[in-house]
Design an enzyme around this catalytic site. Sequence first.
Site, PDB file in Angstrom:
ATOM      1  N   ASP A 163     -35.413 -41.837 -56.831  1.00 51.04           N
ATOM      2  CA  ASP A 163     -36.109 -40.642 -57.312  1.00 51.04           C
ATOM      3  C   ASP A 163     -35.362 -39.372 -56.920  1.00 51.04           C
ATOM      4  O   ASP A 163     -34.529 -39.360 -56.007  1.00 51.04           O
ATOM      5  CB  ASP A 163     -37.532 -40.620 -56.749  1.00 51.04           C
ATOM      6  CG  ASP A 163     -38.335 -41.830 -57.213  1.00 51.04           C
ATOM      7  OD1 ASP A 163     -38.955 -41.746 -58.278  1.00 51.04           O
ATOM      8  OD2 ASP A 163     -38.293 -42.852 -56.499  1.00 51.04           O
ATOM      9  N   ASP A 164     -35.710 -38.277 -57.603  1.00 48.05           N
ATOM     10  CA  ASP A 164     -34.989 -37.023 -57.441  1.00 48.05           C
ATOM     11  C   ASP A 164     -35.517 -36.151 -56.308  1.00 48.05           C
ATOM     12  O   ASP A 164     -34.949 -35.094 -56.028  1.00 48.05           O
ATOM     13  CB  ASP A 164     -35.035 -36.218 -58.744  1.00 48.05           C
ATOM     14  CG  ASP A 164     -34.295 -36.934 -59.866  1.00 48.05           C
ATOM     15  OD1 ASP A 164     -33.337 -37.669 -59.559  1.00 48.05           O
ATOM     16  OD2 ASP A 164     -34.680 -36.771 -61.032  1.00 48.05           O
ATOM     17  N   CYS A 210     -24.166 -28.385 -63.130  1.00 46.82           N
ATOM     18  CA  CYS A 210     -24.233 -29.762 -62.636  1.00 46.82           C
ATOM     19  C   CYS A 210     -22.899 -30.477 -62.778  1.00 46.82           C
ATOM     20  O   CYS A 210     -22.692 -31.526 -62.176  1.00 46.82           O
ATOM     21  CB  CYS A 210     -25.336 -30.532 -63.369  1.00 46.82           C
ATOM     22  SG  CYS A 210     -26.977 -30.220 -62.681  1.00 46.82           S
ATOM     23  N   ASP A 226     -30.571 -23.618 -42.977  1.00 47.56           N
ATOM     24  CA  ASP A 226     -29.316 -22.974 -42.573  1.00 47.56           C
ATOM     25  C   ASP A 226     -28.183 -23.578 -43.376  1.00 47.56           C
ATOM     26  O   ASP A 226     -28.206 -24.767 -43.709  1.00 47.56           O
ATOM     27  CB  ASP A 226     -29.050 -23.174 -41.079  1.00 47.56           C
ATOM     28  CG  ASP A 226     -29.735 -22.130 -40.213  1.00 47.56           C
ATOM     29  OD1 ASP A 226     -29.377 -20.951 -40.338  1.00 47.56           O
ATOM     30  OD2 ASP A 226     -30.627 -22.504 -39.436  1.00 47.56           O
ATOM     31  N   ASP A 260     -33.973 -19.004 -30.816  1.00 47.20           N
ATOM     32  CA  ASP A 260     -32.608 -19.495 -30.645  1.00 47.20           C
ATOM     33  C   ASP A 260     -31.634 -18.423 -31.107  1.00 47.20           C
ATOM     34  O   ASP A 260     -31.919 -17.647 -32.021  1.00 47.20           O
ATOM     35  CB  ASP A 260     -32.380 -20.817 -31.399  1.00 47.20           C
ATOM     36  CG  ASP A 260     -32.480 -20.658 -32.898  1.00 47.20           C
ATOM     37  OD1 ASP A 260     -33.347 -19.880 -33.347  1.00 47.20           O
ATOM     38  OD2 ASP A 260     -31.717 -21.315 -33.636  1.00 47.20           O
ATOM     39  N   ASP A 315     -33.853 -23.865 -34.963  1.00 48.13           N
ATOM     40  CA  ASP A 315     -35.080 -23.132 -35.286  1.00 48.13           C
ATOM     41  C   ASP A 315     -36.320 -23.955 -34.976  1.00 48.13           C
ATOM     42  O   ASP A 315     -37.351 -23.412 -34.556  1.00 48.13           O
ATOM     43  CB  ASP A 315     -35.076 -22.720 -36.760  1.00 48.13           C
ATOM     44  CG  ASP A 315     -34.080 -21.603 -37.043  1.00 48.13           C
ATOM     45  OD1 ASP A 315     -33.729 -20.863 -36.106  1.00 48.13           O
ATOM     46  OD2 ASP A 315     -33.648 -21.483 -38.200  1.00 48.13           O
ATOM     47  N   LYS A 346     -21.107 -31.213 -59.500  1.00 50.83           N
ATOM     48  CA  LYS A 346     -21.598 -32.180 -58.523  1.00 50.83           C
ATOM     49  C   LYS A 346     -20.527 -33.219 -58.216  1.00 50.83           C
ATOM     50  O   LYS A 346     -19.699 -33.557 -59.063  1.00 50.83           O
ATOM     51  CB  LYS A 346     -22.856 -32.886 -59.062  1.00 50.83           C
ATOM     52  CG  LYS A 346     -24.059 -31.968 -59.228  1.00 50.83           C
ATOM     53  CD  LYS A 346     -25.249 -32.686 -59.826  1.00 50.83           C
ATOM     54  CE  LYS A 346     -25.836 -33.700 -58.872  1.00 50.83           C
ATOM     55  NZ  LYS A 346     -27.113 -34.248 -59.382  1.00 50.83           N
ATOM     56  N   HIS A 381     -27.889 -32.606 -51.689  1.00 50.26           N
ATOM     57  CA  HIS A 381     -27.070 -32.301 -52.863  1.00 50.26           C
ATOM     58  C   HIS A 381     -25.657 -32.017 -52.385  1.00 50.26           C
ATOM     59  O   HIS A 381     -25.462 -31.288 -51.407  1.00 50.26           O
ATOM     60  CB  HIS A 381     -27.624 -31.078 -53.602  1.00 50.26           C
ATOM     61  CG  HIS A 381     -26.757 -30.632 -54.747  1.00 50.26           C
ATOM     62  ND1 HIS A 381     -26.929 -31.113 -56.027  1.00 50.26           N
ATOM     63  CD2 HIS A 381     -25.716 -29.769 -54.804  1.00 50.26           C
ATOM     64  CE1 HIS A 381     -26.027 -30.552 -56.821  1.00 50.26           C
ATOM     65  NE2 HIS A 381     -25.282 -29.731 -56.104  1.00 50.26           N
TER      66      HIS A 381
END
Length: 762
Positions: free
Chosen positions: A456-457, A424, A474, A637, A497, A427, A548
């Site tokens: 919130d996460d 982490c 992807d 695709d 997709d 990040k 993220h």
Amino acid sequence: MQAPDAPILRDIVLVGGGHSHVGVLKHFAMQPMAGVRVTVICTDTHTPYSGMLPGYIAGHYPYDDCHIDLSRLAESARARLLRDRVIGIDRGQRKVLCAGRPPVPYDLLSINIGSTPQVAQVPGALENAVPVKPIVQFNQRWLALLERVRSHAGRTTLAVVGGGAGGVEMVLAMQYRLRRELQQQGRNPEELVFHLFNSSAEILPTHNARVRAMFRKTLLERGVILHDRALVSEVRPHLLITAQGEQVAADEIVWVTRAGGAAWLRDTGLELDDDGFIRVDDHLQSLNDERIFAAGDCASMVNHRFEKAGVFAVRQGMPLAANLRRSLKGLALKPYVPQKHWLALISTGDRHAVASRGWLGFRGDWVWRWKDWIDRRFMRRFSEFPLTMAPMAQAVPAEADLIRLEPEEKQQAISAIAMRCGGCGAKVGATVLSRALASIAPIEHDDVLIGLRSPDDAAVVRVPAGKAVVQSVDFFRAFIDDPYIFGKVAANHALGDLWAMGAQAHTATAIATVPSGLESKTEDLVFQMMSGAVEVLNEAGCALVGGHTGEGKELALGFAVNGLIDADLRSAMIKGSMKPGDLLLLTKPIGTGTLFAAHARLQARGRWIDAALQSMVQSNRAAAQCLREHGVTAATDLTGFGLLGHLVEMTKPSGVDAQLDLSALPLLDGAQEMVQLGIVSSLQPANVRLRRALRNQEAMVNHPSYPLLFDPQTAGGLLASIAPERAAGCLAALHALGYARACVIGRVLAQGEALEPILLAD
């Protein structure tokens, strides 16, 4: 695209791809500067060399011989090329304002955009004449004019307005080319009539009397009607009117008069001269903004007066590059001193030229050959690149200190250069991320109960009754240096997709890695990339609900996307429902894998890359809806496994065979040329293993399109099977929606009609 080995500490932005800036790019290609990122913003990928333009018009040079490929040059310099039109500068925020993308921040800015014809000052000229400048926009108009003359029956009258060297060269080059065109058609070249309008008493007023006399004689011998002291005061459709009241009818009118500065410069607050050009000192630095430089025709040196000629723009390239570098280091700048006399080699349309320097003037075929040698030598500097380039300069704290940084920035730079944490700890900081996303506005859905703006996460999404969730993911590293366009491509690729399944896009979460650097650089990189991505997601009706972002060596982006489809799957388009007798449709051309492999090797032409990117940012959403409405039986695709790989994924579960017409495959420009040179994607060898599915492979390997069966696609088109009676209507609808290259590429066979799962034939 090459990942920098040093964190980005400073940005040099070059607006325009003129002669000075190509010199700057070459300089930074030869001597990279650790921690410095160079960005070019230009509307055109190919910038013409003005010295060879008359030869191009006359037909002596093909297009590529006299145009510098900015895409390849920028790649060699590890510079970003952003294709857009600049509309202003926010000097307070130090940002370049563009017409079709987010603002681009700079630490130093250089402007080399040439001059703009002041046609608006003459009533009717803007609507009824073809301006030569900006030169980069002239080619398309010249080709259109050329075609009109070819198809125009009988007498054609052409008028060139401007009696300087540019106008004289242009009228002679046009005359030479067009007369030859008529001769090749078996027509009489005397059908062409040329007029040259000169507002002063003398043509070529900046050259000596001997040179002027040479060209006046040449114009007379060639039958060009010269109008001296003929200031054009009005232009009507096919009619010129001079200040003296003379009226001359003309089928085509070309404008080669003195030009001025671009209109948007007036709103920048930069000090300009009376013609709207940026006033600069001997260091090519703006008089009232030390962060802004200018060169070439758009600059006006306050201590030197000289003609607006390409020779000066070319020679300003190296001192401009040196002063940009010295400015970042906090060193004293070096002056540029223009030469008092310069050599001008002016062509006469045919392979003949006149040399002019000061009081000297001489002519001959040998002068043209001399000019040709000089011009080709110049072009080789910007068109020949080594197959392997020197590694990017490594950044260490001592070298980074060479760049002038503020105390807070120095601490950030040391942190960015130091070994980075994993887990982490890798990040991107919350403050940086929140600032980058603050001005991005993803759409919102009522059934997103907890989303991007919540603390919130995780996101919480309600699934509507009667719907099922379609999920896909992807992720890939950047293959181009423009983060905004990369964001668009990545989002389009991920959504493919969902469209191929017949689903409606609903929500997405992003995952990204960005190289370390100063917080401001990281923030802008995330902002640029996510701006492009969110534009695509919003247009698709897909809400970004989270994600993220972490640090990594290379820029990369991906999405986990969720779509909705009827729970009974009646509206789904699946791979395993092909039927014998169906035709195979492909909605986009293929070849992205080989083209970007060639781009990384400096082998692809810039216009090929432009066309590939235009295809990649085109959404498959409308195509998928069209396919559903026309009752396709199966669809997918095209992505990493290439055409053959994805076709095998359809035929095996469907229990059918297929036949492809290799000659019918729609190919991106340049793709076939590159695979013939052996340039393929790194994923190609894995895809080639699928060749065992081919029948009569020995007979196919020599077909030029054969290698592209294995070419991995990014944001490729849709491959679908459809009943023959519905194919024509579906294709017509696809073409109307903008999928111009959509076509039938084969048919579905009953199993056993072919000896192997896949049969290919021409």
